[in-house]
Design a protein around this motif. Structure first.
Motif, PDB file in Angstrom:
ATOM      1  N   ILE A  73      -7.520   7.758  25.110  1.00 35.18           N
ATOM      2  CA  ILE A  73      -6.338   8.489  25.586  1.00 35.18           C
ATOM      3  C   ILE A  73      -6.137   8.264  27.074  1.00 35.18           C
ATOM      4  O   ILE A  73      -5.024   7.975  27.543  1.00 35.18           O
ATOM      5  N   VAL A 126      -9.660  17.009  23.296  1.00 32.23           N
ATOM      6  CA  VAL A 126      -9.892  16.369  22.000  1.00 32.23           C
ATOM      7  C   VAL A 126     -10.615  17.381  21.117  1.00 32.23           C
ATOM      8  O   VAL A 126     -11.705  17.848  21.459  1.00 32.23           O
ATOM      9  N   TRP A 148      -2.359  19.468  26.250  1.00 34.60           N
ATOM     10  CA  TRP A 148      -2.246  18.646  25.054  1.00 34.60           C
ATOM     11  C   TRP A 148      -3.532  18.802  24.239  1.00 34.60           C
ATOM     12  O   TRP A 148      -4.630  18.790  24.793  1.00 34.60           O
ATOM     13  N   TRP A 150      -5.458  16.836  21.093  1.00 38.80           N
ATOM     14  CA  TRP A 150      -5.521  15.753  20.113  1.00 38.80           C
ATOM     15  C   TRP A 150      -6.299  16.277  18.922  1.00 38.80           C
ATOM     16  O   TRP A 150      -7.482  16.570  19.016  1.00 38.80           O
ATOM     17  N   GLN A 151      -5.619  16.425  17.804  1.00 34.94           N
ATOM     18  CA  GLN A 151      -6.246  16.997  16.613  1.00 34.94           C
ATOM     19  C   GLN A 151      -5.509  16.502  15.376  1.00 34.94           C
ATOM     20  O   GLN A 151      -4.273  16.448  15.366  1.00 34.94           O
ATOM     21  N   GLN A 153      -5.247  13.532  14.226  1.00 36.03           N
ATOM     22  CA  GLN A 153      -4.610  12.238  14.486  1.00 36.03           C
ATOM     23  C   GLN A 153      -3.213  12.364  15.091  1.00 36.03           C
ATOM     24  O   GLN A 153      -2.360  11.486  14.937  1.00 36.03           O
ATOM     25  N   GLN A 154      -2.984  13.459  15.807  1.00 31.08           N
ATOM     26  CA  GLN A 154      -1.709  13.628  16.494  1.00 31.08           C
ATOM     27  C   GLN A 154      -1.890  14.514  17.722  1.00 31.08           C
ATOM     28  O   GLN A 154      -2.901  15.203  17.874  1.00 31.08           O
ATOM     29  N   PHE A 155      -0.896  14.472  18.601  1.00 35.07           N
ATOM     30  CA  PHE A 155      -0.895  15.321  19.783  1.00 35.07           C
ATOM     31  C   PHE A 155      -0.078  16.587  19.526  1.00 35.07           C
ATOM     32  O   PHE A 155       0.991  16.538  18.908  1.00 35.07           O
ATOM     33  N   ALA A 183      -0.048   8.028  19.851  1.00 30.33           N
ATOM     34  CA  ALA A 183      -1.063   8.425  18.881  1.00 30.33           C
ATOM     35  C   ALA A 183      -1.504   7.246  18.022  1.00 30.33           C
ATOM     36  O   ALA A 183      -2.681   7.144  17.639  1.00 30.33           O
ATOM     37  N   VAL A 186      -4.078   5.350  20.044  1.00 25.11           N
ATOM     38  CA  VAL A 186      -5.317   6.106  20.267  1.00 25.11           C
ATOM     39  C   VAL A 186      -6.321   5.808  19.161  1.00 25.11           C
ATOM     40  O   VAL A 186      -7.539   5.757  19.400  1.00 25.11           O
TER      41      VAL A 186
END
Length: 206
Positions: A73, A126, A148, A150-151, A153-155, A183, A186
């Motif tokens: 990221i 994350v 933000w 990240w969870q 597989q998306q923001f 994403a 990432v």
């Protein structure tokens, strides 16, 4: 070494595992004990991250996958800043605290946009395991404008308003950034390929 930290780490050696995220929560921790623990962690356990919310302490040892995603990221966002000539200051996992609000956080990734400030404009977490404290409450007390996560597989992006955080589709600091596109890269298995192809995609969209 802080006695509280020694006791908890000895009782939970899984916190030092590098395979998956490990978390442990301690309640009833004074601000003074929290500051002392931060001092000790900086010397002896640099990989541990700590969040503090009004007496509750959450200690996290990020796993290998967590750290790979965090670095992906950060690298992709740096590429975006360079390609779009956006001025930025990378603050990484710097510890941010506000004693008056009894809040403290160490985000996985953080940036100031435009100018260098005391607190980041964007803090990124994350998320692999459910924490025991509400990190939005922590960041609200720190007055971080945007968080933000990240969870899955998306923001998920949250803007700080007067009444609290509101989930939004885009970053207020980077409104032209396609978070769905970001994403995708990432999750690339090869970080170098991700950055190269992300730069190419940015060129095609401009």
């Amino acid at each position: 070494m802080n006695p509280l930290l020694i006791e908890k780490l000895n009782a939970h050696p899984e916190l030092l595992s590098d395979q998956t995220d490990q978390q442990y929560t301690i309640t009833g921790v004074s601000w003074q004990a929290y500051e002392a623990l931060l001092s000790d962690l900086g010397d002896d356990f640099p990989g541990l991250r700590v969040h503090y919310l009004d007496g509750t302490l959450e200690i996290t040892m990020p796993g290998r996958r967590h750290e790979v995603l965090k670095d992906n990221i950060a690298g992709l966002l740096r590429a975006y800043f360079e390609e779009t000539r956006t001025r930025f200051y990378g603050l990484g996992s710097t510890t941010f605290t506000v004693e008056a609000k009894r809040r403290g956080a160490e985000p996985d990734v953080s940036f100031c946009i435009g100018t260098n400030k005391e607190l980041p404009d964007i803090a990124i977490e994350v998320v692999h395991t459910s924490g025991s404290i509400n990190k939005l409450d922590v960041y609200q007390g720190l007055s971080v404008a945007e968080v933000w996560f990240w969870q899955g597989q998306q923001f998920r992006v949250y803007h700080l308003l007067e009444e609290g955080y509101k989930r939004c589709d885009r970053s207020q600091f980077l409104p032209d950034l396609d978070l769905t596109l970001l994403a995708t890269y990432v999750q690339y298995p090869e970080p170098l390929d991700a950055v190269v192809e992300f730069r190419q995609a940015l060129g095609e969209t401009r």
